[in-house]
Motif scaffolding. Sequence first.
Motif, PDB file in Angstrom:
ATOM      1  N   ALA A  63      24.735  51.033  -9.803  1.00  0.00           N
ATOM      2  CA  ALA A  63      24.960  49.891  -8.827  1.00  0.00           C
ATOM      3  C   ALA A  63      25.280  48.444  -9.511  1.00  0.00           C
ATOM      4  N   GLU A  64      25.294  48.506 -10.740  1.00  0.00           N
ATOM      5  CA  GLU A  64      25.369  47.074 -11.459  1.00  0.00           C
ATOM      6  C   GLU A  64      26.578  46.380 -11.084  1.00  0.00           C
ATOM      7  N   ASP A  65      27.777  47.129 -11.058  1.00  0.00           N
ATOM      8  CA  ASP A  65      28.973  46.698 -10.444  1.00  0.00           C
ATOM      9  C   ASP A  65      29.411  47.039  -9.412  1.00  0.00           C
ATOM     10  N   ALA A  66      28.490  47.248  -8.391  1.00  0.00           N
ATOM     11  CA  ALA A  66      28.970  47.622  -6.991  1.00  0.00           C
ATOM     12  C   ALA A  66      28.229  46.453  -6.165  1.00  0.00           C
ATOM     13  N   GLY A  67      29.037  46.433  -4.720  1.00  0.00           N
ATOM     14  CA  GLY A  67      28.490  45.520  -3.765  1.00  0.00           C
ATOM     15  C   GLY A  67      27.162  46.022  -2.967  1.00  0.00           C
ATOM     16  N   LEU A  68      26.912  47.215  -3.016  1.00  0.00           N
ATOM     17  CA  LEU A  68      25.825  47.447  -2.249  1.00  0.00           C
ATOM     18  C   LEU A  68      25.239  49.106  -2.526  1.00  0.00           C
ATOM     19  N   LEU A  69      24.073  49.229  -2.877  1.00  0.00           N
ATOM     20  CA  LEU A  69      23.507  50.582  -3.124  1.00  0.00           C
ATOM     21  C   LEU A  69      22.640  51.030  -2.003  1.00  0.00           C
ATOM     22  N   VAL A  70      23.080  52.199  -1.649  1.00  0.00           N
ATOM     23  CA  VAL A  70      22.250  52.965  -0.403  1.00  0.00           C
ATOM     24  C   VAL A  70      21.330  54.135  -0.885  1.00  0.00           C
ATOM     25  N   LEU A  71      20.065  54.091  -0.398  1.00  0.00           N
ATOM     26  CA  LEU A  71      19.246  55.139  -0.736  1.00  0.00           C
ATOM     27  C   LEU A  71      18.514  55.658   0.524  1.00  0.00           C
ATOM     28  N   GLY A  72      18.151  57.098   0.229  1.00  0.00           N
ATOM     29  CA  GLY A  72      17.315  57.730   1.607  1.00  0.00           C
ATOM     30  C   GLY A  72      16.039  57.420   1.260  1.00  0.00           C
ATOM     31  N   SER A  73      15.192  57.482   2.345  1.00  0.00           N
ATOM     32  CA  SER A  73      13.726  56.946   2.388  1.00  0.00           C
ATOM     33  C   SER A  73      12.951  57.827   3.264  1.00  0.00           C
ATOM     34  N   ARG A  74      11.978  58.463   3.005  1.00  0.00           N
ATOM     35  CA  ARG A  74      11.316  59.319   3.885  1.00  0.00           C
ATOM     36  C   ARG A  74      10.724  58.700   5.028  1.00  0.00           C
ATOM     37  N   ILE A  81      20.472  46.405  -1.741  1.00  0.00           N
ATOM     38  CA  ILE A  81      20.065  47.740  -1.566  1.00  0.00           C
ATOM     39  C   ILE A  81      19.690  48.062   0.126  1.00  0.00           C
ATOM     40  N   VAL A  82      20.271  49.069   0.593  1.00  0.00           N
ATOM     41  CA  VAL A  82      19.787  49.499   1.862  1.00  0.00           C
ATOM     42  C   VAL A  82      19.162  50.773   1.732  1.00  0.00           C
ATOM     43  N   LEU A  83      17.813  50.987   2.522  1.00  0.00           N
ATOM     44  CA  LEU A  83      17.244  52.159   2.692  1.00  0.00           C
ATOM     45  C   LEU A  83      17.568  52.616   3.962  1.00  0.00           C
ATOM     46  N   VAL A  84      17.729  54.011   4.107  1.00  0.00           N
ATOM     47  CA  VAL A  84      17.931  54.667   5.501  1.00  0.00           C
ATOM     48  C   VAL A  84      17.043  55.756   5.510  1.00  0.00           C
ATOM     49  N   ARG A  85      16.470  56.128   6.447  1.00  0.00           N
ATOM     50  CA  ARG A  85      15.752  57.328   6.684  1.00  0.00           C
ATOM     51  C   ARG A  85      16.546  58.552   7.613  1.00  0.00           C
TER      52      ARG A  85
END
Length: 295
Positions: free
Chosen positions: A103-114, A139-143
Amino acid sequence: MSRTIVVGLDGSPESLAAAEWAAGEARRTDARLHLVHAWLWHPYVYGPSAGVAVPPPAEDPQREWAERLPHETADKLVADHPGLSVTAERVAEQPVTALLDAAEDAGLLVLGSRGLGQVAGFLTGSVAQAVVARSRTPIVLVRAGARPAEEAPGREEVVLGLDLEHPDASVIGFAFRAAAHRVTDLHVIHGWSLPPYYGYGGAFDAGVNAELLTEAQRRLTETLAPWLEKFPAVEVRRQAVIGGAGPHLVEASRNAALVVVGRRNRQSPVGGHVGPVTQAVLHHSAAPVAVVPHD
């Protein structure tokens, strides 16, 4: 800001939902998608005799699955979203390290979340919590079960939790851009409390409360004024509430496409710190949550 969106992939329904959400967001913002699966392969296993290392079997189903997962997911996303630019890799690192590096050089990091079972909201795992607390990238967290970004109804609003004590352009700008990309409204919520010098009795003084509410609303309007000029097409609804903003943000998340909160880049003795409002939103939001780090 980089036009790359990184997705942390582990094969769970939550991470696959995160990949789908990120694909919609990449199409909406004309970004490139990069899938990262962190998995360490141990080249030796231990036999019945203690301390005796033997080579692994020639075919290792777990390793084969780890190699296939990111590429098969990328192929599916390309098939479902023609024209989307997707790359994928397996990284031989611990998940937290791999995701932070990617994610260091990215514009956004997306992760899953229970999700919390039948209760709307999140239960963030140890990896997600560690990454959120330390990342310098939004960071965006998505379930699982969340709608991809491109399938959300156009009038679902973006919700911003705004701290007027530390208003940061990166957090506000992220929320305005998210609303502009979705052609939707922005709902800004600010929580305020009586200053300590008013004492316990001040909480029951209607005149004091009205005066401080007027001041909070004035500061909110002043802070947002330059952004309204920059994004004239975004309709903004302002809400100043007494007490912590967390419960109000959670309530607003029920009709939101995205909830945006900030996280200050400060270190505690045990690592990165996530404030109480952000923590409450991460655990109970009904919508995807964007956590934007700032100084």
